[in-house]
Enzyme design. Structure first.
Site, PDB file in Angstrom:
ATOM      1  N   GLY A  26       0.862  -1.304  -0.052  1.00  0.00           N
ATOM      2  CA  GLY A  26      -0.021   0.016  -0.039  1.00  0.00           C
ATOM      3  C   GLY A  26       0.880   1.081  -0.239  1.00  0.00           C
ATOM      4  N   SER A  52      -3.547  -4.652  -4.354  1.00  0.00           N
ATOM      5  CA  SER A  52      -2.222  -4.429  -4.305  1.00  0.00           C
ATOM      6  C   SER A  52      -1.336  -5.597  -4.770  1.00  0.00           C
ATOM      7  CB  SER A  52      -2.016  -4.339  -3.006  1.00  0.00           C
ATOM      8  OG  SER A  52      -2.658  -3.493  -2.157  1.00  0.00           O
ATOM      9  N   GLU A  83      -4.238  -2.336  12.473  1.00  0.00           N
ATOM     10  CA  GLU A  83      -4.878  -3.314  13.297  1.00  0.00           C
ATOM     11  C   GLU A  83      -4.942  -4.848  12.997  1.00  0.00           C
ATOM     12  OE1 GLU A  83      -5.804  -0.793  11.097  1.00  0.00           O
ATOM     13  OE2 GLU A  83      -7.454  -1.343   9.435  1.00  0.00           O
ATOM     14  N   HIS A 107       5.876   1.536  12.114  1.00  0.00           N
ATOM     15  CA  HIS A 107       5.233   2.286  12.899  1.00  0.00           C
ATOM     16  C   HIS A 107       5.149   1.158  14.247  1.00  0.00           C
ATOM     17  CE1 HIS A 107       2.446   4.745  15.504  1.00  0.00           C
ATOM     18  NE2 HIS A 107       1.539   4.111  15.024  1.00  0.00           N
ATOM     19  N   ASP A 190       3.617   9.584  17.362  1.00  0.00           N
ATOM     20  CA  ASP A 190       3.054   9.643  16.031  1.00  0.00           C
ATOM     21  C   ASP A 190       1.604   9.656  16.324  1.00  0.00           C
ATOM     22  OD1 ASP A 190       3.357   9.051  12.942  1.00  0.00           O
ATOM     23  OD2 ASP A 190       2.121   7.640  13.674  1.00  0.00           O
ATOM     24  N   GLU A 226     -11.825  30.446   2.870  1.00  0.00           N
ATOM     25  CA  GLU A 226     -11.219  31.133   3.946  1.00  0.00           C
ATOM     26  C   GLU A 226     -10.646  30.042   4.898  1.00  0.00           C
ATOM     27  OE1 GLU A 226     -10.378  34.060   3.624  1.00  0.00           O
ATOM     28  OE2 GLU A 226     -11.701  34.929   1.995  1.00  0.00           O
ATOM     29  N   GLU A 230      -7.337  27.724   1.651  1.00  0.00           N
ATOM     30  CA  GLU A 230      -5.969  28.739   1.947  1.00  0.00           C
ATOM     31  C   GLU A 230      -4.965  28.077   2.995  1.00  0.00           C
ATOM     32  OE1 GLU A 230      -6.049  32.704   1.796  1.00  0.00           O
ATOM     33  OE2 GLU A 230      -7.929  33.115   1.136  1.00  0.00           O
TER      34      GLU A 230
HETATM   35  N1  LIG Z   1       0.226   5.669   5.263  1.00  0.00           N
HETATM   36  C1  LIG Z   1       1.270   6.230   5.547  1.00  0.00           C
HETATM   37  O1  LIG Z   1       2.116   6.972   4.769  1.00  0.00           O
HETATM   38  C2  LIG Z   1       2.104   5.782   7.103  1.00  0.00           C
HETATM   39  C3  LIG Z   1       2.031   4.418   7.370  1.00  0.00           C
HETATM   40  N2  LIG Z   1       2.758   4.006   8.331  1.00  0.00           N
HETATM   41  C4  LIG Z   1       2.485   2.675   8.948  1.00  0.00           C
HETATM   42  O2  LIG Z   1       2.874   1.981   7.801  1.00  0.00           O
HETATM   43  C5  LIG Z   1       2.054   0.765   8.006  1.00  0.00           C
HETATM   44  C6  LIG Z   1       1.360   0.308   6.594  1.00  0.00           C
HETATM   45  O3  LIG Z   1       0.304   1.387   6.536  1.00  0.00           O
HETATM   46  P1  LIG Z   1       0.004   1.892   5.245  1.00  0.00           P
HETATM   47  O4  LIG Z   1       1.114   1.837   4.030  1.00  0.00           O
HETATM   48  O5  LIG Z   1      -0.993   3.225   5.252  1.00  0.00           O
HETATM   49  O6  LIG Z   1      -1.235   0.904   4.686  1.00  0.00           O
HETATM   50  P2  LIG Z   1      -2.254   0.831   3.454  1.00  0.00           P
HETATM   51  O7  LIG Z   1      -3.429   0.573   4.050  1.00  0.00           O
HETATM   52  O8  LIG Z   1      -1.729   1.867   2.523  1.00  0.00           O
HETATM   53  O9  LIG Z   1      -1.920  -0.576   2.654  1.00  0.00           O
HETATM   54  C7  LIG Z   1      -1.888  -1.701   3.295  1.00  0.00           C
HETATM   55  C8  LIG Z   1      -1.395  -2.800   2.373  1.00  0.00           C
HETATM   56  O10 LIG Z   1      -1.389  -4.209   3.302  1.00  0.00           O
HETATM   57  C9  LIG Z   1      -2.271  -5.025   2.327  1.00  0.00           C
HETATM   58  N3  LIG Z   1      -3.139  -5.929   3.313  1.00  0.00           N
HETATM   59  C10 LIG Z   1      -4.038  -5.397   4.361  1.00  0.00           C
HETATM   60  N4  LIG Z   1      -4.663  -6.508   4.974  1.00  0.00           N
HETATM   61  C11 LIG Z   1      -3.746  -7.643   4.474  1.00  0.00           C
HETATM   62  C12 LIG Z   1      -3.707  -8.947   4.919  1.00  0.00           C
HETATM   63  N5  LIG Z   1      -4.417  -9.503   5.817  1.00  0.00           N
HETATM   64  N6  LIG Z   1      -2.742 -10.015   4.310  1.00  0.00           N
HETATM   65  C13 LIG Z   1      -1.896  -9.217   3.591  1.00  0.00           C
HETATM   66  N7  LIG Z   1      -1.856  -8.036   3.011  1.00  0.00           N
HETATM   67  C14 LIG Z   1      -2.853  -7.359   3.440  1.00  0.00           C
HETATM   68  C15 LIG Z   1      -3.020  -4.174   1.562  1.00  0.00           C
HETATM   69  O11 LIG Z   1      -3.487  -5.048   0.396  1.00  0.00           O
HETATM   70  P3  LIG Z   1      -5.060  -4.980  -0.154  1.00  0.00           P
HETATM   71  O12 LIG Z   1      -5.024  -3.851  -1.538  1.00  0.00           O
HETATM   72  O13 LIG Z   1      -5.506  -6.279  -0.471  1.00  0.00           O
HETATM   73  O14 LIG Z   1      -5.941  -4.355   0.683  1.00  0.00           O
HETATM   74  C16 LIG Z   1      -2.215  -3.117   1.146  1.00  0.00           C
HETATM   75  O15 LIG Z   1      -1.576  -3.432   0.305  1.00  0.00           O
HETATM   76  C17 LIG Z   1       0.981   0.786   9.181  1.00  0.00           C
HETATM   77  O16 LIG Z   1       1.955   0.408  10.291  1.00  0.00           O
HETATM   78  C18 LIG Z   1       1.401   2.254   9.161  1.00  0.00           C
HETATM   79  O17 LIG Z   1       0.881   3.020  10.665  1.00  0.00           O
HETATM   80  C19 LIG Z   1       3.778   4.885   8.920  1.00  0.00           C
HETATM   81  C20 LIG Z   1       4.046   6.095   8.399  1.00  0.00           C
HETATM   82  C21 LIG Z   1       3.042   6.690   7.488  1.00  0.00           C
HETATM   83  C1  LIG Z   2      -0.085  11.727   9.929  1.00  0.00           C
HETATM   84  C2  LIG Z   2      -0.602  10.340   9.748  1.00  0.00           C
HETATM   85  C3  LIG Z   2       0.478   9.324   9.783  1.00  0.00           C
HETATM   86  O1  LIG Z   2       1.048   9.318  10.875  1.00  0.00           O
HETATM   87  C4  LIG Z   2       1.614   9.527   8.732  1.00  0.00           C
HETATM   88  C5  LIG Z   2       1.418   9.721   7.394  1.00  0.00           C
HETATM   89  O2  LIG Z   2       2.756   9.844   9.221  1.00  0.00           O
HETATM   90  C6  LIG Z   2      -0.050   7.963   9.563  1.00  0.00           C
HETATM   91  O3  LIG Z   2      -0.182   7.033  10.399  1.00  0.00           O
HETATM   92  O4  LIG Z   2      -0.872   7.858   8.248  1.00  0.00           O
HETATM   93 MG   LIG Z   3       3.046   9.539  11.279  1.00  0.00          MG
HETATM   94 MG   LIG Z   4       0.539   7.348  12.155  1.00  0.00          MG
END
Ligand SMILES: NC(=O)C1=CN([C@@H]2O[C@H](COP(=O)(O)OP(=O)(O)OC[C@H]3O[C@@H](n4cnc5c(N)ncnc54)[C@H](OP(=O)(O)O)[C@@H]3O)[C@@H](O)[C@H]2O)C=CC1
Ligand SMILES: CC[C@](O)(C(C)=O)C(=O)O
Ligand SMILES: [Mg+2]
Ligand SMILES: [Mg+2]
Length: 331
Positions: A26, A52, A83, A107, A190, A226, A230
């Protein structure tokens, strides 16, 4: 002052010869895996079948079920939603790890709150870029990077810090600087930042401002410009040069109003509520609420999301943004 690590500080090629599995493709997953691959690392993707997985294949990765990818890898980065990590870890990752492997996180949530307890014979580290995954990839592709935090939770092999720093270099972060932290510090700060300021604080401040103007009889479209549109211009200035640069750029009228009215809105009561939010994070009360809601099928999460999506500012904004195609152009 925190020590900041740069490329020249990463002297051990700790990922050389190692197979890396990134679990999830993701926001963060696609960025870590593509950046590491572009830096010459051997990366495979562990994921369930779905959108994905298809994207990862399109991007030229070998894709496997999570259990199989874990079995093949020496270092396993877990980048699925927080989660879901505990159950995927128990069912598919833990049974396929060997002594001396490393697991990693973007994280610290599950390690810090104890929903994942790794075996004692594996390394556990974190590399958390301080920005959304798409920015991590975009900056890397431009030759720059987003800074990151790293932490070691468990050093079974004696090499965990070297592996973490090599990972930070692999995603590009040592080009601009990487700071050492702990799982506790990263997780609590965070969560606090996103709840009290960046996401929860900002959205509710903007909505309260919008509602105040609309309830006073002003046009919703004017209120949108507003208090929401902005905001980006103001935040960009703060991002570039702190509050000082922003205050230099705005009119004297706005700057004077900032000093006079800012403290009337963000009172010591607000700071007291922020302390309550921090306490709920520190005690694990927020983590329990989030995890319990997930286990029940996310009823509260879905209800809150639906309520927020129905706020008038969303419909007004959707119409106004049609006038401004540039807002969605990549900068
Ligand atoms: N978003 C961000 O920029 C940030 C995220 N993080 C951390 O990074 C981690 C990932 O978050 P994030 O990138 O936002 O996640 P996303 O929701 O963007 O992506 C999750 C990925 O995991 C896959 N997935 C979900 N469930 C399962 C499963 N049961 N088995 C296998 N694959 C699975 C999804 O595939 P599918 O398409 O099939 O759902 C998807 O490819 C977290 O710990 C988050 O806190 C840290 C800093 C910033
Ligand atoms: C600000 C949200 C964040 O902590 C990040 C992008 O760093 C997240 O959990 O997505
Ligand atoms: Mg963050
Ligand atoms: Mg976060």
């Amino acid at each position: 002052m925190t020590k900041v690590y740069y490329d020249q500080d990463v002297t051990v090629k700790a990922l050389e010869g190692k197979k890396i599995a990134v679990i999830g493709y993701g926001s963060q997953g696609h960025a870590h895996s593509q950046n590491l691959r572009d830096n010459g690392n051997d990366v495979i993707i562990g994921i369930r079948a779905g959108k994905s997985a298809d994207k990862a294949k399109e991007d030229g990765f070998e894709v496997f079920p999570v259990a199989e990818a874990t079995k093949q890898a020496d270092v396993v980065m877990i980048l699925i939603p927080d989660e879901q990590q505990a159950e995927v870890y128990a069912a598919e990752i833990a049974p396929n790890l060997e002594a001396g492997n490393a697991i990693a996180f973007g994280h610290g949530f599950n390690i810090h709150f104890g929903t994942i307890t790794p075996a004692a014979d594996i390394d556990v580290f974190m590399v958390a870029p301080k920005g959304p995954g798409h920015m991590v990839r975009r900056q890397f592709a431009k030759g720059s990077a987003v800074p990151a935090l790293f932490a070691v939770f468990q050093d079974a092999t004696g090499n965990a810090k070297d592996i973490a720093l090599a990972w930070a270099q692999g995603v590009g972060a040592t080009r601009v600087g990487v700071l050492e932290t702990t799982f506790k510090e990263e997780t609590e700060t965070d969560l606090f930042g996103e709840q009290a300021v960046l996401c929860g604080g900002t959205t509710h401040l903007v909505q309260a401002g919008f509602e105040t103007l609309v309830e006073a009889g002003y046009q919703p479209e004017i209120a949108y410009f507003e208090v929401l549109h902005e905001l980006k211009l103001i935040v960009d200035l703060m991002y570039e040069g702190g509050m000082e640069k922003m205050r230099y750029s705005i009119s004297n009228t706005a700057e004077f109003g900032d000093y006079v009215s800012g403290p009337r809105v963000i009172t010591s009561d607000v700071k007291d509520r922020m302390k309550d939010v921090l306490t709920d994070i520190q005690t694990g009360a927020f983590a329990k609420r989030f995890t319990d809601d997930y286990k029940a099928g996310f009823p509260d999460f879905h209800a809150m999301r639906a309520e927020q999506q129905g706020h008038q500012i969303e419909a007004v904004g959707a119409e106004l943004r049609k006038m401004m195609p540039f807002v969605n152009e990549q900068q």
